[in-house]
Design an enzyme around this catalytic site. Structure first.
Site, PDB file in Angstrom:
ATOM      1  N   LYS A 115       0.820  -1.215   0.000  1.00  0.00           N
ATOM      2  CA  LYS A 115       0.000   0.000   0.000  1.00  0.00           C
ATOM      3  C   LYS A 115       0.854   1.265   0.000  1.00  0.00           C
ATOM      4  O   LYS A 115       0.407   2.319  -0.442  1.00  0.00           O
ATOM      5  CB  LYS A 115      -0.966  -0.023   1.175  1.00  0.00           C
ATOM      6  CG  LYS A 115      -2.024  -1.110   1.021  1.00  0.00           C
ATOM      7  CD  LYS A 115      -3.098  -1.050   2.080  1.00  0.00           C
ATOM      8  CE  LYS A 115      -4.186  -2.075   1.804  1.00  0.00           C
ATOM      9  NZ  LYS A 115      -3.721  -3.470   2.046  1.00  0.00           N
TER      10      LYS A 115
HETATM   11  C1  PLP Z   1      -4.422  -4.547   1.398  1.00  0.00           C
HETATM   12  C2  PLP Z   1      -3.703  -5.826   1.315  1.00  0.00           C
HETATM   13  C3  PLP Z   1      -4.108  -6.874   0.453  1.00  0.00           C
HETATM   14  C4  PLP Z   1      -5.355  -6.774  -0.400  1.00  0.00           C
HETATM   15  O1  PLP Z   1      -5.208  -5.837  -1.418  1.00  0.00           O
HETATM   16  P1  PLP Z   1      -6.486  -5.292  -2.210  1.00  0.00           P
HETATM   17  O2  PLP Z   1      -5.981  -4.180  -3.027  1.00  0.00           O
HETATM   18  O3  PLP Z   1      -7.455  -4.847  -1.162  1.00  0.00           O
HETATM   19  O4  PLP Z   1      -7.012  -6.413  -3.003  1.00  0.00           O
HETATM   20  C5  PLP Z   1      -3.351  -8.017   0.384  1.00  0.00           C
HETATM   21  N1  PLP Z   1      -2.251  -8.169   1.148  1.00  0.00           N
HETATM   22  C6  PLP Z   1      -1.824  -7.205   2.000  1.00  0.00           C
HETATM   23  C7  PLP Z   1      -0.613  -7.459   2.830  1.00  0.00           C
HETATM   24  C8  PLP Z   1      -2.519  -6.007   2.119  1.00  0.00           C
HETATM   25  O5  PLP Z   1      -2.098  -5.062   2.980  1.00  0.00           O
END
Ligand code: PLP
Length: 483
Positions: A115
């Site tokens: 993210k």
């Molecule tokens: C947010 C997140 C996901 C999921 O990602 P999306 O974009 O919501 O599909 C998967 N793994 C981790 C470690 C995350 O922080």
């Protein structure tokens, strides 16, 4: 480039990027999408082979952000994607697990999860636009651990931005808590709510639902449906593509652990822009709403009671917000048809496209899907460690497990690493018998001084704190006059 809502708003009056950057949902409850996907020709793609991460980011983002001068956009990108913040010049390096199976490391940012790629850019874009438009933004959010820390690390020290992040007091892991509460920046306010994550979310809803309060204090959010986050993520699909291929036009598949459909939507967009993507393999955990849809055509979001707490917790999601953007493409970008589906969703709790022309479109869109359980995660972490000497986190393991099952043997597979294993030490220990090593910068994290304000689970208590500490637009206007 201009933007419209998936549900029809703005179709007669498409919005510029800046207008959708700072907003959440469109006025009709839909999501902002570009009027069309810009396409790279084969020659343009070939010219990008060998480009640096920042060069790729400028090439992709400049097609979506046409109301920030290119020279400024380049400056924003170059100060965001640095080796100092992301650990290497590659920003998202690729390593190889076994012949034709690779791992794309997109989780080397400040909070050790993918993210950061999007949120670090968002922080820089917010700061630029707010300064340019003489505005301030007070970000109000709730977190159970991951998104909140990523947002705080993106916004710390940024001018004209303050963050008020609600977290459930004493309910996060020691690592997550230390990550957030050790931030000493004066524009970051950690509010530890005496309650659960749901209480935190309810308080955020109550405060941002109060239109007058929201306007008076320039409240905003950093949510998963922000288009700029998707656009930022498209870039690492390009980077991963070039890193995994040597020949122009050679197809590649991606395996993507999925919760809110944000990460894999960026892959769908990259393909629509002309990147030669064979399969987009989505992996869910036990919360398998999306796997069910891509196997059967039935989309049936679950309630809180049916949502399991798993060892890949960032995918414990019952309703995938960004899925609406994908379905908008499936219905031929027809907002009337999209609204009908979402009306069924609100009424009956789901929709079913099996046996309709829409199902053919879904099948032609190149997705494959599968599901992974706790036992699968543990086995995959152990196997990858034994065979390749690499530790992967539980979410990444979901992707690797399903990716290996569903990949076409003749097409290279890039598995996206969505977090570093150090963040999920209990599952790592269960799989391999020892803790995942931490990046050196985090060695003393839990012993750093922490700072938070404990508040009761009561909207009026939080309201008072926000009212007292929120940045005021007037203040920066005064500073301008003095300057
Ligand atoms: C947010 C997140 C996901 C999921 O990602 P999306 O974009 O919501 O599909 C998967 N793994 C981790 C470690 C995350 O922080």
């Amino acid at each position: 480039m201009k933007y419209v809502s998936t549900r029809g708003a703005w179709h007669d009056d498409p919005q510029p990027f800046r207008a959708i950057l700072l907003e959440g949902l469109a006025p009709d409850g839909g999501l902002a999408v570009p009027q069309q996907y810009p396409r790279f020709t084969a020659a343009e793609l070939a010219a990008l082979r060998g480009a640096s991460y920042a060069e790729l980011a400028v090439a992709v983002l400049s097609r979506y952000i046409t109301d920030i001068p290119l020279v400024d956009l380049r400056g924003i990108v170059e100060t965001t994607y640095t080796a100092a913040t992301f650990g290497s010049d590659d920003i998202t390096p690729l390593s190889t697990l076994e012949p034709r199976v690779h791992l794309l490391h997109v989780s080397n940012g400040p909070t050790l999860a993918f993210k950061d790629i999007a949120l670090q850019l968002l922080g820089s874009l917010f700061e630029y636009v707010l300064r340019d438009e003489h505005r301030v933004l007070n970000i109000l959010g709730a977190t159970s651990g991951d998104t909140g820390s990523s947002a705080e690390y993106a916004m710390r020290g940024k001018r004209n931005i303050a963050v008020f992040m609600l977290s459930p007091h004493g309910r996060m892991s020691a690592f997550q808590q230390a990550q957030m509460y050790s931030l000493a920046d004066p524009n970051i306010h950690n509010l530890a709510v005496e309650g659960t994550f749901d209480d935190c979310q309810d308080i955020v809803k109550a405060l941002s639902g109060n239109a007058q309060f929201k306007r008076a204090h320039s409240l905003g959010a950093v949510n998963s449906i922000n288009w700029a986050r998707i656009a930022a993520q498209v870039v690492y699909y390009f980077k991963g593509y070039f890193a995994a291929t040597t020949r122009d036009g050679e197809p590649v598949s991606f395996a993507v652990p999925t919760g809110n459909f944000g990460n894999v939507l960026a892959g769908h967009v990259a393909r629509a822009m002309g990147l030669p993507v064979a399969q987009l393999i989505i992996a869910t955990n036990e919360n398998d709403v999306l796997d069910e849809f891509f196997r059967t055509g039935r989309y049936r979001p679950r309630g809180a009671a049916e949502t399991h707490a798993t060892s890949s917790p960032s995918m414990d999601i019952s309703k995938a917000s960004n899925f609406e953007r994908y379905m908008f493409d499936v219905v031929g970008r027809d907002p009337v048809r999209l609204r009908e589906l979402w009306r069924d969703l609100d009424r009956g709790g789901g929709f079913d496209v099996a046996g309709t022309p829409l199902w053919d479109r879904v099948r032609e869109s190149g997705f494959a899907s599968g599901r992974s359980t706790h036992a699968d995660r543990v086995a995959t972490i152990r196997d990858v460690h034994q065979r390749c000497g690499l530790l992967i986190d539980p979410h990444t393991a979901d992707g690797v497990k399903v990716g290996r099952e569903l990949r076409r043997p003749d097409v290279p597979l890039v598995c996206i690493e969505t977090a570093l294993p150090a963040k999920f030490s209990a599952t790592i220990r269960e799989a391999v018998g020892f803790e995942a090593p931490r990046p050196a910068a985090y060695a003393d994290l839990e012993s750093r001084p922490q700072r938070c304000t404990v508040v009761p689970a009561d909207p009026s208590a939080v309201e008072a704190i926000v009212a007292q500490h929120a940045l005021a637009a007037g203040a920066s206007a005064t500073q301008r006059q003095r300057a």
